[in-house]
Design a protein around this motif. Structure first.
Motif, PDB file in Angstrom:
ATOM      1  N   LYS A 113      95.112  76.909  72.218  1.00  0.00           N
ATOM      2  CA  LYS A 113      94.060  77.920  72.160  1.00  0.00           C
ATOM      3  C   LYS A 113      93.215  77.803  70.895  1.00  0.00           C
ATOM      4  O   LYS A 113      91.997  77.955  70.938  1.00  0.00           O
ATOM      5  N   LYS A 114      93.842  77.504  69.762  1.00  0.00           N
ATOM      6  CA  LYS A 114      93.090  77.391  68.505  1.00  0.00           C
ATOM      7  C   LYS A 114      92.055  76.268  68.570  1.00  0.00           C
ATOM      8  O   LYS A 114      90.935  76.426  68.093  1.00  0.00           O
ATOM      9  N   ASP A 117      89.248  77.430  70.887  1.00  0.00           N
ATOM     10  CA  ASP A 117      88.458  78.472  70.209  1.00  0.00           C
ATOM     11  C   ASP A 117      87.570  77.869  69.123  1.00  0.00           C
ATOM     12  O   ASP A 117      86.451  78.325  68.918  1.00  0.00           O
ATOM     13  N   SER A 118      88.061  76.847  68.419  1.00  0.00           N
ATOM     14  CA  SER A 118      87.245  76.232  67.366  1.00  0.00           C
ATOM     15  C   SER A 118      86.009  75.571  67.969  1.00  0.00           C
ATOM     16  O   SER A 118      84.957  75.527  67.332  1.00  0.00           O
ATOM     17  N   LYS A 120      84.453  76.696  70.751  1.00  0.00           N
ATOM     18  CA  LYS A 120      83.576  77.777  71.204  1.00  0.00           C
ATOM     19  C   LYS A 120      82.881  78.469  70.042  1.00  0.00           C
ATOM     20  O   LYS A 120      81.773  78.952  70.174  1.00  0.00           O
ATOM     21  N   LYS A 121      83.539  78.491  68.879  1.00  0.00           N
ATOM     22  CA  LYS A 121      82.966  79.148  67.695  1.00  0.00           C
ATOM     23  C   LYS A 121      82.266  78.161  66.779  1.00  0.00           C
ATOM     24  O   LYS A 121      81.707  78.558  65.764  1.00  0.00           O
ATOM     25  N   GLU A 122      82.329  76.863  67.129  1.00  0.00           N
ATOM     26  CA  GLU A 122      81.827  75.805  66.257  1.00  0.00           C
ATOM     27  C   GLU A 122      82.389  75.991  64.850  1.00  0.00           C
ATOM     28  O   GLU A 122      81.688  75.961  63.851  1.00  0.00           O
ATOM     29  N   ASP A 123      83.680  76.218  64.814  1.00  0.00           N
ATOM     30  CA  ASP A 123      84.441  76.549  63.624  1.00  0.00           C
ATOM     31  C   ASP A 123      84.495  75.385  62.631  1.00  0.00           C
ATOM     32  O   ASP A 123      84.563  74.230  63.015  1.00  0.00           O
ATOM     33  N   SER A 125      86.935  74.283  60.940  1.00  0.00           N
ATOM     34  CA  SER A 125      88.374  74.167  60.755  1.00  0.00           C
ATOM     35  C   SER A 125      88.692  72.924  59.928  1.00  0.00           C
ATOM     36  O   SER A 125      87.800  72.137  59.610  1.00  0.00           O
TER      37      SER A 125
END
Length: 192
Positions: A113-114, A117-118, A120-123, A125
Motif C-alpha cells: 500500500k505504501k 500511495d507514493s 498516487k501522491k507523487e511522494d 519517499s
C-alpha cells in the motif's frame, strides 16, 4: 461500513472476512485474482528479499481480463534489500513487462500500500527517483492504473518473486506460456 454490493449472476469473487487490529470484522478480503476492466490487462507485482540480505527479487505476472496468462518477468536486484524500495521496483518491472507484451491499457496491482500511495501522491519517499521514473513511464501508456490489493489476491506474483530469489542474477521473461513456473496456471479462471 456501507451496504454490501450485490453481485450479478456468475460473478467470480471469493472473500475472506479478516479482523482488524481490534478484532472487528468489517471488511472482506478477496481470496483470488481480481480481473481488470474489460479491454485492459492486469499485471500483479510483488517483491521478496531474504532476511539480512543486500539483494532482492521482483516478479510481475500479466493476465488478460479473462484470466489468460500473457507473460511474466522476474528481476534480481543486487545491493537493495529494503522491502518498500523493492516493491516500488516491482511496479517498475510491471511496466517493463507491459512494454515487452505490447500492452497499452494496463492495471498494475501491488500488495504494498505504501508504494502505491507514493505513486498516487507523487511522494518524495526514500525511493522518489523510482516513483518519478514510474510516473513518467506510465504516461506513455494509453491507460495505466495502479492499485493496492491484499496478498490473498496477489499470491502468484508473491510466489514468482520468492522463486526468483533462486534463479541467480539478471532478468527472466516468460512470454505466452508459464513454462517451468509450475505454480502459475495458464488460465486462472479454469485453473489449467
Amino acid at each position: 461500513m456501507g451496504p454490501v454490493p450485490r453481485l450479478g449472476r456468475g460473478a467470480r469473487v471469493a472473500c475472506l472476512a479478516v479482523p482488524d487490529h481490534l478484532g472487528r470484522f468489517d471488511a472482506a478480503r478477496p481470496t483470488q485474482w481480481q480481473a481488470p476492466a474489460t479491454g485492459c490487462v492486469k499485471i500483479n507485482v510483488d517483491a521478496a528479499a531474504p532476511r539480512q540480505a543486500r539483494f532482492g527479487a521482483v516478479g510481475a505476472i500479466c493476465r488478460s481480463s479473462d484470466g489468460l496468462f500473457l507473460g511474466a518477468s522476474a528481476l534480481i536486484i543486487e545491493h537493495i534489500g529494503d522491502p518498500e524500495t523493492l516493491e516500488a521496483m516491482a511496479i517498475r518491472e510491471g511496466l517493463a513487462l507491459a512494454e515487452d507484451l505490447y500492452q497499452r491499457r494496463i492495471h498494475v496491482a501491488s500488495d504494498c500500500k505504501k508504494a502505491v500511495d507514493s505513486l498516487k501522491k507523487e511522494d518524495a519517499s526514500p525511493y522518489g527517483a523510482i516513483v518519478h521514473e514510474i510516473l513518467s513511464h506510465s504516461a506513455t501508456f494509453d491507460m495505466c492504473r495502479f492499485s493496492h490489493e491484499f496478498r490473498s489476491s496477489n499470491y502468484e506474483a508473491h510466489n514468482l518473486a520468492k522463486h526468483a530469489l533462486s534463479l541467480g542474477g539478471g532478468r527472466r521473461v516468460w512470454l505466452g506460456h508459464p513454462g517451468d513456473l509450475s505454480f502459475v496456471p495458464v488460465n486462472i479462471v479454469t485453473n489449467q
